[in-house]
Design a protein around this motif. Structure first.
Motif, PDB file in Angstrom:
ATOM      1  N   ARG A 243       0.846  -1.216   0.000  1.00 43.81           N
ATOM      2  CA  ARG A 243       0.000   0.000   0.000  1.00 43.81           C
ATOM      3  C   ARG A 243       0.873   1.255   0.000  1.00 43.81           C
ATOM      4  NH1 ARG A 243      -2.747  -2.699   4.085  1.00 43.81           N
ATOM      5  NH2 ARG A 243      -2.399  -1.051   5.611  1.00 43.81           N
ATOM      6  N   GLN A 244       1.934   1.207   0.808  1.00 43.12           N
ATOM      7  CA  GLN A 244       2.823   2.382   0.877  1.00 43.12           C
ATOM      8  C   GLN A 244       3.574   2.571  -0.447  1.00 43.12           C
ATOM      9  OE1 GLN A 244       5.077   1.536   4.446  1.00 43.12           O
ATOM     10  NE2 GLN A 244       3.635   2.650   5.731  1.00 43.12           N
ATOM     11  N   ALA A 245       3.972   1.455  -1.040  1.00 43.96           N
ATOM     12  CA  ALA A 245       4.689   1.535  -2.327  1.00 43.96           C
ATOM     13  C   ALA A 245       3.779   2.122  -3.401  1.00 43.96           C
ATOM     14  CB  ALA A 245       5.168   0.143  -2.732  1.00 43.96           C
ATOM     15  N   GLU A 246       2.539   1.659  -3.402  1.00 45.34           N
ATOM     16  CA  GLU A 246       1.569   2.129  -4.405  1.00 45.34           C
ATOM     17  C   GLU A 246       1.324   3.632  -4.235  1.00 45.34           C
ATOM     18  OE1 GLU A 246      -2.454   0.477  -4.126  1.00 45.34           O
ATOM     19  OE2 GLU A 246      -2.303   0.014  -6.270  1.00 45.34           O
ATOM     20  N   LYS A 247       1.219   4.056  -2.970  1.00 42.20           N
ATOM     21  CA  LYS A 247       0.992   5.475  -2.677  1.00 42.20           C
ATOM     22  C   LYS A 247       2.129   6.340  -3.230  1.00 42.20           C
ATOM     23  CE  LYS A 247       0.609   7.644   1.490  1.00 42.20           C
ATOM     24  NZ  LYS A 247       0.510   7.496   2.944  1.00 42.20           N
ATOM     25  N   ALA A 248       3.325   5.771  -3.207  1.00 44.57           N
ATOM     26  CA  ALA A 248       4.501   6.521  -3.703  1.00 44.57           C
ATOM     27  C   ALA A 248       4.620   6.451  -5.225  1.00 44.57           C
ATOM     28  CB  ALA A 248       5.763   5.961  -3.062  1.00 44.57           C
ATOM     29  N   GLY A 249       3.677   5.763  -5.878  1.00 40.88           N
ATOM     30  CA  GLY A 249       3.695   5.714  -7.341  1.00 40.88           C
ATOM     31  C   GLY A 249       4.413   4.522  -7.931  1.00 40.88           C
ATOM     32  N   ALA A 250       4.866   3.603  -7.070  1.00 38.66           N
ATOM     33  CA  ALA A 250       5.571   2.419  -7.581  1.00 38.66           C
ATOM     34  C   ALA A 250       4.562   1.417  -8.140  1.00 38.66           C
ATOM     35  CB  ALA A 250       6.383   1.774  -6.462  1.00 38.66           C
ATOM     36  N   LYS A 251       5.043   0.552  -9.026  1.00 45.57           N
ATOM     37  CA  LYS A 251       4.240  -0.561  -9.520  1.00 45.57           C
ATOM     38  C   LYS A 251       4.309  -1.673  -8.473  1.00 45.57           C
ATOM     39  CE  LYS A 251       3.719  -2.530 -14.012  1.00 45.57           C
ATOM     40  NZ  LYS A 251       4.413  -3.303 -15.004  1.00 45.57           N
ATOM     41  N   ILE A 252       3.212  -2.386  -8.255  1.00 44.33           N
ATOM     42  CA  ILE A 252       3.243  -3.417  -7.202  1.00 44.33           C
ATOM     43  C   ILE A 252       2.753  -4.768  -7.721  1.00 44.33           C
ATOM     44  CG2 ILE A 252       2.972  -1.787  -5.278  1.00 44.33           C
ATOM     45  CD1 ILE A 252      -0.004  -2.715  -5.138  1.00 44.33           C
ATOM     46  N   ILE A 253       3.247  -5.830  -7.067  1.00 43.05           N
ATOM     47  CA  ILE A 253       2.754  -7.186  -7.358  1.00 43.05           C
ATOM     48  C   ILE A 253       2.765  -7.993  -6.055  1.00 43.05           C
ATOM     49  CG2 ILE A 253       5.081  -7.737  -8.267  1.00 43.05           C
ATOM     50  CD1 ILE A 253       3.798 -10.053  -9.850  1.00 43.05           C
ATOM     51  N   ASN A 254       1.700  -8.764  -5.815  1.00 43.64           N
ATOM     52  CA  ASN A 254       1.684  -9.591  -4.603  1.00 43.64           C
ATOM     53  C   ASN A 254       2.052 -11.039  -4.950  1.00 43.64           C
ATOM     54  OD1 ASN A 254      -0.589 -10.971  -5.485  1.00 43.64           O
ATOM     55  ND2 ASN A 254      -1.978 -10.076  -3.983  1.00 43.64           N
ATOM     56  N   GLY A 255       1.964 -11.922  -3.958  1.00 44.07           N
ATOM     57  CA  GLY A 255       2.486 -13.279  -4.117  1.00 44.07           C
ATOM     58  C   GLY A 255       1.561 -14.258  -4.820  1.00 44.07           C
ATOM     59  N   LEU A 256       0.372 -13.816  -5.242  1.00 42.62           N
ATOM     60  CA  LEU A 256      -0.583 -14.775  -5.823  1.00 42.62           C
ATOM     61  C   LEU A 256      -0.105 -15.392  -7.153  1.00 42.62           C
ATOM     62  CD1 LEU A 256      -3.261 -16.186  -5.307  1.00 42.62           C
ATOM     63  CD2 LEU A 256      -4.397 -14.359  -6.575  1.00 42.62           C
ATOM     64  N   PRO A 257       0.384 -14.586  -8.122  1.00 42.67           N
ATOM     65  CA  PRO A 257       0.858 -15.223  -9.371  1.00 42.67           C
ATOM     66  C   PRO A 257       1.970 -16.245  -9.117  1.00 42.67           C
ATOM     67  CG  PRO A 257       0.630 -12.855  -9.659  1.00 42.67           C
ATOM     68  CD  PRO A 257       0.440 -13.112  -8.204  1.00 42.67           C
ATOM     69  N   MET A 258       2.907 -15.899  -8.253  1.00 41.06           N
ATOM     70  CA  MET A 258       3.995 -16.855  -7.967  1.00 41.06           C
ATOM     71  C   MET A 258       3.442 -18.119  -7.323  1.00 41.06           C
ATOM     72  SD  MET A 258       7.358 -16.342  -5.617  1.00 41.06           S
ATOM     73  CE  MET A 258       8.351 -17.718  -5.097  1.00 41.06           C
ATOM     74  N   LEU A 259       2.474 -17.949  -6.422  1.00 46.48           N
ATOM     75  CA  LEU A 259       1.868 -19.118  -5.765  1.00 46.48           C
ATOM     76  C   LEU A 259       1.248 -20.058  -6.798  1.00 46.48           C
ATOM     77  CD1 LEU A 259       1.048 -20.263  -2.860  1.00 46.48           C
ATOM     78  CD2 LEU A 259      -1.236 -19.444  -3.480  1.00 46.48           C
ATOM     79  N   VAL A 260       0.542 -19.464  -7.747  1.00 48.85           N
ATOM     80  CA  VAL A 260      -0.112 -20.277  -8.779  1.00 48.85           C
ATOM     81  C   VAL A 260       0.936 -20.959  -9.670  1.00 48.85           C
ATOM     82  CG1 VAL A 260      -1.521 -20.163 -10.879  1.00 48.85           C
ATOM     83  CG2 VAL A 260      -2.287 -19.009  -8.799  1.00 48.85           C
ATOM     84  N   TYR A 261       1.924 -20.203 -10.130  1.00 47.96           N
ATOM     85  CA  TYR A 261       2.901 -20.777 -11.071  1.00 47.96           C
ATOM     86  C   TYR A 261       3.768 -21.848 -10.406  1.00 47.96           C
ATOM     87  CZ  TYR A 261       1.627 -16.842 -14.084  1.00 47.96           C
ATOM     88  OH  TYR A 261       0.938 -15.930 -14.846  1.00 47.96           O
ATOM     89  N   GLN A 262       4.188 -21.608  -9.141  1.00 52.49           N
ATOM     90  CA  GLN A 262       4.964 -22.680  -8.487  1.00 52.49           C
ATOM     91  C   GLN A 262       4.057 -23.877  -8.230  1.00 52.49           C
ATOM     92  OE1 GLN A 262       4.797 -23.863  -5.045  1.00 52.49           O
ATOM     93  NE2 GLN A 262       3.024 -22.573  -4.666  1.00 52.49           N
ATOM     94  N   GLY A 263       2.789 -23.601  -7.939  1.00 59.35           N
ATOM     95  CA  GLY A 263       1.835 -24.669  -7.628  1.00 59.35           C
ATOM     96  C   GLY A 263       1.592 -25.598  -8.807  1.00 59.35           C
ATOM     97  N   ILE A 264       1.478 -25.017 -10.010  1.00 56.16           N
ATOM     98  CA  ILE A 264       1.200 -25.889 -11.162  1.00 56.16           C
ATOM     99  C   ILE A 264       2.422 -26.748 -11.516  1.00 56.16           C
ATOM    100  CG2 ILE A 264      -0.686 -24.498 -12.150  1.00 56.16           C
ATOM    101  CD1 ILE A 264       1.320 -23.538 -14.245  1.00 56.16           C
ATOM    102  N   GLU A 265       3.604 -26.230 -11.224  1.00 54.56           N
ATOM    103  CA  GLU A 265       4.820 -27.045 -11.456  1.00 54.56           C
ATOM    104  C   GLU A 265       4.858 -28.208 -10.460  1.00 54.56           C
ATOM    105  OE1 GLU A 265       6.946 -26.618 -13.992  1.00 54.56           O
ATOM    106  OE2 GLU A 265       5.893 -24.809 -14.651  1.00 54.56           O
TER     107      GLU A 265
END
Ligand code: ATR
Length: 288
Positions: A243-265
């Motif tokens: 939230r703080q990173a987003e407020k400062a204008g940074a692009k953000i990504i959480n752990g859900l895509p990684m969870l899915v991609y490691q999970g399918i492997e």
């Protein structure tokens, strides 16, 4: 879980310390349901004192395999019969396959992390500079992935400096082209390192429930708009850090895509079936 589960069903699952909020059971059971497989994915909450017994139990109960999560990715290795070569180099295992009574450790976090960065964010890792918070089992997978892709500089900040030093010692000789620096979490150097960085990754548990107001970065003023800020945590979906990173204008990504991609492997290692990662991610986003 397959609706028509019977006596021939194969059991897979996840072993971790605090897994009530894990989305892995939902992800895997949805895939099982979609493909009508006779499998069932279960959560196993295991205390550290029982970790060895739980791993032995995989054999005793003829469980097909498990994911390993916080905080056991490094600790589990000593209980396994074999460790696949790259997982051995990384020093962390997030997947165990029970191959006819032989327990083999793998690390699918590396490919999961790479796909989330390269495919979802179109982030080019080569020649970039990164700040990593944490030096545990998850950090090892992330750092290894970045080094394999030719990152220029990695600065690891951790509460326990010795663990960061050990990562540098273990990985430096494999990747002599990249520079690895280690610091204590509260180090003054942090501001300067973040100013120069293209990517920041939180691999610590700071921000997970119950202490969701925790963050690894003490001063939010350090964030800037040219950063991609990545939190391996996906529950909550937006940690205070993000939230703080987003407020400062940074692009953000959480752990859900990684969870899915490691999970399918991992799923592929247990079942021989590899679902399309982006479709699974879409489906999980829709139902959560
Ligand atoms: P995982 O397998 O998920 O990586 P881990 O190996 O236990 O789990 O690593 C957890 C990370 O979170 C470590 O970097 C840990 O710091 P230490 O190496 O000093 O233990 C970090 N971490 C956990 N709780 C923390 C806290 N309260 N403050 C700072 N760092 C913390």
């Amino acid at each position: 879980m397959n609706k028509e589960i019977n006596g021939k069903a194969k059991i897979i699952g996840i072993i971790g310390k605090d897994i009530e909020n894990s989305l892995s059971p939902l992800i895997h059971n949805q895939i099982i349901l979609k493909h009508s497989l006779n499998f069932c994915y279960l959560p196993f909450q295991v205390a550290e004192t029982n970790l060895g017994k739980a791993i032995q139990g995989i054999k005793a109960l003829n469980i097909k395999g498990v994911n390993i999560t916080f905080p056991y990715k490094e600790k589990v290795i000593k209980f396994l019969d074999k460790v696949e070569e790259s997982a051995h180099k990384i020093g962390a295992v997030n997947t165990i396959v029970n191959n006819k009574g032989i327990l083999i450790g793998y690390n699918t976090d590396v490919i999961g992390f790479k796909r989330s960065l390269q495919e979802d964010e179109e982030f080019v890792i080569k020649k970039k500079k990164v700040v990593i918070f944490g030096a545990g089992g998850a950090a090892r997978g992330v750092i290894y992935a970045l080094l394999e892709e030719g990152i220029e500089e990695i600065c690891i900040f951790n509460r326990t400096l010795e663990k960061a030093k050990k990562i540098k010692q273990d990985f430096s000789s494999f990747f002599p082209e990249s520079s690895i620096y280690v610091f204590l979490l509260e180090e003054e150097n942090l501001k300067n390192k973040i100013e120069r960085a293209h990517l920041i990754v939180n691999t610590t548990s700071l921000g997970m429930p119950p202490k969701i107001d925790n963050t690894p970065l003490s001063d939010e003023k350090f964030f800037h708009p040219d950063l991609l800020v990545y939190d391996l945590i996906y529950h909550p979906a937006k940690t205070l850090f993000l939230r703080q990173a987003e407020k400062a204008g940074a692009k953000i990504i959480n752990g859900l895509p990684m969870l899915v991609y490691q999970g399918i492997e991992s799923f592929y290692l247990w079942t021989g079936l590899k679902p399309e990662g982006k479709e699974v991610l879409k489906m999980i986003k829709r139902i959560t």
